[in-house]
Design a protein around this motif. Structure first.
Motif, PDB file in Angstrom:
ATOM      1  N   LEU A   1      33.712  -0.863  29.620  1.00  0.00           N
ATOM      2  CA  LEU A   1      33.486   0.303  28.770  1.00  0.00           C
ATOM      3  C   LEU A   1      32.217   0.150  27.939  1.00  0.00           C
ATOM      4  O   LEU A   1      31.468   1.113  27.754  1.00  0.00           O
TER       5      LEU A   1
ATOM      6  N   GLY B   1      29.435   1.225  29.908  1.00  0.00           N
ATOM      7  CA  GLY B   1      29.478   2.584  30.418  1.00  0.00           C
ATOM      8  C   GLY B   1      29.718   2.652  31.910  1.00  0.00           C
ATOM      9  O   GLY B   1      29.271   3.588  32.586  1.00  0.00           O
TER      10      GLY B   1
ATOM     11  N   PRO C   1      32.395   2.879  35.111  1.00  0.00           N
ATOM     12  CA  PRO C   1      33.773   3.266  35.448  1.00  0.00           C
ATOM     13  C   PRO C   1      34.514   2.151  36.167  1.00  0.00           C
ATOM     14  O   PRO C   1      33.906   1.193  36.654  1.00  0.00           O
TER      15      PRO C   1
ATOM     16  N   VAL D   1      41.687   3.346  29.692  1.00  0.00           N
ATOM     17  CA  VAL D   1      40.533   3.708  30.522  1.00  0.00           C
ATOM     18  C   VAL D   1      40.776   5.048  31.212  1.00  0.00           C
ATOM     19  O   VAL D   1      39.909   5.929  31.225  1.00  0.00           O
TER      20      VAL D   1
ATOM     21  N   ALA E   1      37.539   7.452  32.241  1.00  0.00           N
ATOM     22  CA  ALA E   1      36.562   6.457  32.670  1.00  0.00           C
ATOM     23  C   ALA E   1      37.015   5.645  33.876  1.00  0.00           C
ATOM     24  O   ALA E   1      36.346   4.684  34.253  1.00  0.00           O
TER      25      ALA E   1
ATOM     26  N   TYR F   1      33.610  10.327  35.947  1.00  0.00           N
ATOM     27  CA  TYR F   1      34.085   8.991  35.580  1.00  0.00           C
ATOM     28  C   TYR F   1      33.001   8.214  34.834  1.00  0.00           C
ATOM     29  O   TYR F   1      33.266   7.587  33.803  1.00  0.00           O
ATOM     30  N   ARG F   2      31.775   8.256  35.348  1.00  0.00           N
ATOM     31  CA  ARG F   2      30.684   7.566  34.646  1.00  0.00           C
ATOM     32  C   ARG F   2      30.403   8.233  33.307  1.00  0.00           C
ATOM     33  O   ARG F   2      30.137   7.551  32.315  1.00  0.00           O
TER      34      ARG F   2
ATOM     35  N   GLY G   1      32.588   9.712  31.442  1.00  0.00           N
ATOM     36  CA  GLY G   1      33.663   9.290  30.554  1.00  0.00           C
ATOM     37  C   GLY G   1      33.420   7.893  30.009  1.00  0.00           C
ATOM     38  O   GLY G   1      33.590   7.631  28.808  1.00  0.00           O
ATOM     39  N   ALA G   2      33.007   6.983  30.892  1.00  0.00           N
ATOM     40  CA  ALA G   2      32.733   5.607  30.468  1.00  0.00           C
ATOM     41  C   ALA G   2      31.546   5.562  29.515  1.00  0.00           C
ATOM     42  O   ALA G   2      31.560   4.822  28.522  1.00  0.00           O
ATOM     43  N   GLN G   3      30.514   6.350  29.794  1.00  0.00           N
ATOM     44  CA  GLN G   3      29.325   6.353  28.932  1.00  0.00           C
ATOM     45  C   GLN G   3      29.629   6.970  27.571  1.00  0.00           C
ATOM     46  O   GLN G   3      29.057   6.552  26.559  1.00  0.00           O
TER      47      GLN G   3
END
Length: 411
Positions: free
Chosen positions: A319, A322, A324, A341, A346, A380-381, A383-385
């Protein structure tokens, strides 16, 4: 300058040392006297890589205590997880004595602990100020690992056993074992989003923490990989905790990755966290590359997707970069981390089942589909970012070291 002793539950995994070693290294770099205590093989390697002292086990006999690994794997919360570990009074008494000898020999000004119940107990007995560094689900105020289900009645607890040992040293009983984990200062690794606790919890969030040497670089073979092909980092953690199958093994991660990703267009970097690769994997697919250990933050930034077992350290590493993830949670605590997650948008979860032989299994088609979805769908990316951006307002290991220094000055 102060003298700090960092202690942790001595599991043969990198999760707890990965959160404590960066803080210990910060304090040592500021001129403090710092030592750690974790005799397990994989943590010992990580601690040595950081250039920190790792104290030897005091010369006291410790009876073996058989842990019910099935009970540990399905634990509803931290109190339930501690129950099968500290159910034997002779074991608790002897290991408490080990930690007391450790404190008397090293004579720290402050104990900094992560989830070693008997180190916390020894600190209270010896009247040494205690700082706890925990993930949210390990804190006494946590809503539990399996918070989306109703807490079963009559879950086991080792409180009676631990209280009996504590009473021998003149300490008052606690209702739960987990209550002893809270320090005079309690720091939470993560954020309110990843590690939620009630507003009444007396904690300070410090954000994600992951160990990486200042001079760490990825190996040359990573640079030779074709960047037009997605790179998936598969991290299993400890594949095997015993000679045969145990309910907490993560070998299922490796098997699932090979079954679903062998001979595909993906590059797969497989790491095991300073653990030996099991002998069944003597020959890996041509698109797989194995290393016992890679610097986590650097690898998380370089890869397109992480696949792992749901350990809190792995979640934080992904995380904060950033990146996924597709997570195969191998125990209940890791399912809790995996849901953080998933809820952040993410990553995806692939829930394993247990076969008749006791081995965990994963549907390879489901696993492959979720890997491809997490790679192809930009959400997904993003969300992680988004989570990575929210984490940047915290100081991580430096913030934790600042607070511990401040605490030591006032202790």
């Amino acid at each position: 300058m102060s003298k700090f002793l960092f202690t942790m539950w001595p599991a043969n995994d990198l999760g707890l040392p990965s959160r404590l070693v960066p803080i210990a290294r910060c304090l040592a770099d500021r001129g403090h006297d710092v030592a750690t205590f974790n005799p397990a093989p994989a943590p010992t390697k990580l601690i040595a890589d950081a250039g920190l002292a790792n104290l030897p086990m005091p010369a006291l006999p410790v009876p073996t205590s058989m842990i019910d690994l099935h009970e540990a794997s399905i634990a509803w919360d931290a109190e339930h997880l501690l129950a099968p570990c500290y159910k034997d009074e002779a074991f608790v008494s002897s290991l408490t004595a080990v930690h007391l000898d450790l404190l008397r020999d090293y004579a720290p000004d402050i104990v900094v602990d992560s989830f070693e119940l008997l180190s916390c107990l020894a600190a209270r007995i010896a009247n040494v100020p205690l700082v706890s560094v925990l993930q949210g689900s390990f804190h006494p105020a946590s809503r539990g690992f399996l918070w989306w289900t109703e807490r079963p009645a009559d879950l086991p607890s080792a409180a009676a056993v631990v209280n009996k040992v504590a009473a021998g040293y003149g300490l008052e009983p606690e209702t739960r074992c987990v209550d002893r984990l809270a320090g005079d200062l309690s720091l939470i690794v993560g954020t309110p989003e990843t590690d939620p606790l009630p507003a009444t919890a007396q904690v300070e969030y410090v954000g994600p923490i992951a160990w990486q040497r200042a001079d760490a670089v990825l190996p040359d073979w990573i640079a030779t990989l074709d960047r037009d092909r997605p790179l998936i980092w598969v991290y299993s953690g400890n594949p095997r905790y015993g000679e045969g199958a145990t309910p907490i093994d993560s070998i299922v991660i490796i098997r699932a990755a090979i079954a679903a990703l062998a001979d595909t267009s993906f590059h797969v970097a497989l790491t095991t966290g300073h653990q030996e690769l099991p002998s069944e994997f003597t020959t890996l697919p041509a698109n797989f590359h194995h290393a016992a250990y890679l610097p986590g933050p650097a690898m998380a930034k370089r890869c397109d997707l992480m696949v792992h077992h749901g350990g809190h350290g792995s979640v934080m590493t992904g995380l904060m970069a950033g990146t996924p993830a597709v997570i195969v949670p191998t125990i209940a605590e890791r399912e809790c981390n995996a849901r953080a997650v998933f809820d952040a948008g993410a990553g995806e979860i692939v829930t394993p089942t247990t076969g008749q032989d006791g081995e965990k299994e994963v549907n390879a088609a489901e696993f492959r589909a979720k890997v491809e979805r997490a790679l192809q769908e930009i959400s997904y990316r993003r969300g992680a970012q988004r989570v990575a951006e929210s984490m940047r307002k915290y100081g991580g290991a430096q913030q934790a070291a600042d607070r511990i220094e401040q605490f030591a000055r006032n202790a």
